[in-house]
Enzyme design. Structure first.
Site, short mmCIF file in Angstrom:
data_model
loop_
_atom_site.label_atom_id
_atom_site.label_comp_id
_atom_site.label_asym_id
_atom_site.label_seq_id
_atom_site.Cartn_x
_atom_site.Cartn_y
_atom_site.Cartn_z
N GLU A 227 8.96 -2.15 -3.24
CA GLU A 227 7.66 -2.28 -3.90
C GLU A 227 7.40 -3.73 -4.29
O GLU A 227 8.33 -4.52 -4.49
CB GLU A 227 7.57 -1.41 -5.15
CG GLU A 227 7.40 0.07 -4.91
CD GLU A 227 8.71 0.81 -4.90
OE1 GLU A 227 8.80 1.87 -4.27
OE2 GLU A 227 9.68 0.30 -5.51
N THR A 228 6.11 -4.04 -4.40
CA THR A 228 5.62 -5.32 -4.90
C THR A 228 4.53 -5.00 -5.92
O THR A 228 3.73 -4.08 -5.72
CB THR A 228 5.04 -6.17 -3.75
OG1 THR A 228 6.10 -6.52 -2.85
CG2 THR A 228 4.40 -7.45 -4.27
#
Length: 295
Positions: free
Chosen positions: A47-48
Site C-alpha cells: 500500500e501507499t
C-alpha cells in the site's frame, strides 16, 4: 512545477528491511486520483498513502490508501505508518491521530521512546467485526496448493470476516504454513465462483499455538502475491477467534512475513462492546528514505 514530499517506512518491525514497507506522500491535496493510483503502482508496495487536509477540523488528516490496483477503505500498517510519519513531521498534537478514511475514522494511538520520539502505534479498526459465509476446505487447498487435510477446522471453518477490508480466514497445520504456494488460476476461479466478493478473493492462513500465531496472506488478484504484514486481516482474525473461543477480550502475538525474509511482529487484540466485537493491531515502525515527486 509542484512538488510533494514522500517518506517510506517499514511497519511492524523494529529494524530496517523487515516488516511491511509503506510510502507516505504528505500534503498531497494537489495529486489527482489517477496519479495517486499510478504512484502506488510505481512504488510497488502493498500500500501507499496520501495525506490530505481533513474534511472535519476535529480530525488530523484525510488519508487515501491505494494498493497496486485499487483504492482501499482500510488497511492496518498504512494507518500506523502514516501516523508515525506525521508525528515525526510535527503534524499531530499529542499521542492520538484521528485519520479520515473511506471506512470511517481510524484512531491511532502513538507509542514513543524514552526521548518522546514516535516509534509506532496502535490502530483501532474503524468498524466492528463482521463474519460471513464459509468456504469448502478443497477451495482453500486448491488456491494454496496444499492438501485439504492441512485445513484445521477445530475452531472455525474457512470463513469470510472483515473490519472494513474483507478476507477469507483458514487455520492450517503448522508445517503447512511454509508449503503454501498460490495458484493464480485457482484464485481467479474462486473469484468467479463467488461473485458476491466483487472480484476480491484474499486468503489469510495461520497456525495457532495458544496466543501465538504464524500467518501468511495472499492477495494476487489485488496485485499482492504475498503480504509481509497485514493489520487489516489480523484485526478481524482476533475478533473471529474471540467470537469462537469466548470471553470478553483476547490478544495474540502474530509472526508474519517469515517466508518472505521480512519478519513482522504484530500485536492483535479484540474485545466486546455490547453486541459488537472491536479490534486493534499494534506495532513499531522504522524510517527508511525520503524524496520528492515533481509534477
Amino acid at each position: 512545477m509542484a512538488s510533494v514530499r514522500f517518506e517510506t517506512v517499514d511497519v511492524f518491525t523494529d529494524r530496517r528491511f523487515g516488516g511491511n514497507p509503506l510510502a507516505v506522500f504528505v500534503e498531497a491535496d494537489a495529486i489527482d486520483d489517477a496519479t495517486m493510483q499510478a504512484l502506488a503502482a510505481e512504488m510497488n508496495y502493498s500500500e501507499t498513502t496520501f495525506v490530505l487536509r481533513a474534511a472535519d477540523p476535529a480530525n488530523d488528516a484525510r488519508v487515501r490508501i491505494f494498493n497496486r490496483k485499487h483504492e482501499m477503505p482500510f488497511a492496518g500498517h498504512p494507518m500506523i505508518g502514516t501516523a508515525f510519519v506525521m508525528a515525526r513531521k510535527g503534524m499531530i498534537d499529542g499521542d492520538m491521530a484521528r485519520l479520515e478514511i473511506p471506512a470511517g475514522i481510524a484512531k491511532v494511538t502513538l507509542s514513543r521512546d524514552a526521548n518522546g520520539s514516535p516509534v509506532g502505534g496502535t490502530v483501532e479498526a474503524p468498524q466492528p467485526v463482521v463474519m460471513g459465509m464459509e468456504f469448502p476446505h478443497e477451495r482453500i487447498a486448491e488456491c494454496l496448493q496444499i492438501a485439504a487435510s492441512d485445513i484445521v477446522a477445530t475452531t472455525h471453518a474457512p470463513i469470510f470476516a472483515t473490519c472494513g477490508n474483507p478476507y477469507i480466514f483458514a487455520e492450517i497445520e503448522r508445517d503447512a504454513v511454509a508449503r503454501c504456494t498460490p495458484d493464480l488460476a485457482a484464485f481467479h476461479r474462486a473469484a468467479d465462483d463467488y461473485p458476491e466478493l466483487n472480484g476480491r478473493f484474499s486468503l489469510f492462513v495461520y497456525a495457532r499455538e495458544e496466543r501465538t500465531l504464524w500467518a501468511r496472506m495472499f492477495a494476487p488478484l489485488a496485485g499482492t502475491w504475498e503480504d509481509p504484514a497485514t493489520g487489516s486481516a489480523n484485526a478481524p482474525l482476533a475478533g473471529l477467534l474471540l467470537d469462537r473461543l469466548g470471553g470478553d477480550e483476547i490478544d495474540f502475538t502474530v509472526h508474519q512475513g517469515l517466508e518472505m525474509g521480512r519478519p513482522s511482529l504484530i500485536a492483535a487484540r479484540a474485545w466486546r462492546v455490547g453486541p459488537e466485537i472491536r479490534t486493534s493491531v499494534s506495532g513499531t515502525s522504522v524510517p527508511i528514505f525520503s524524496g520528492t515527486f515533481d509534477f
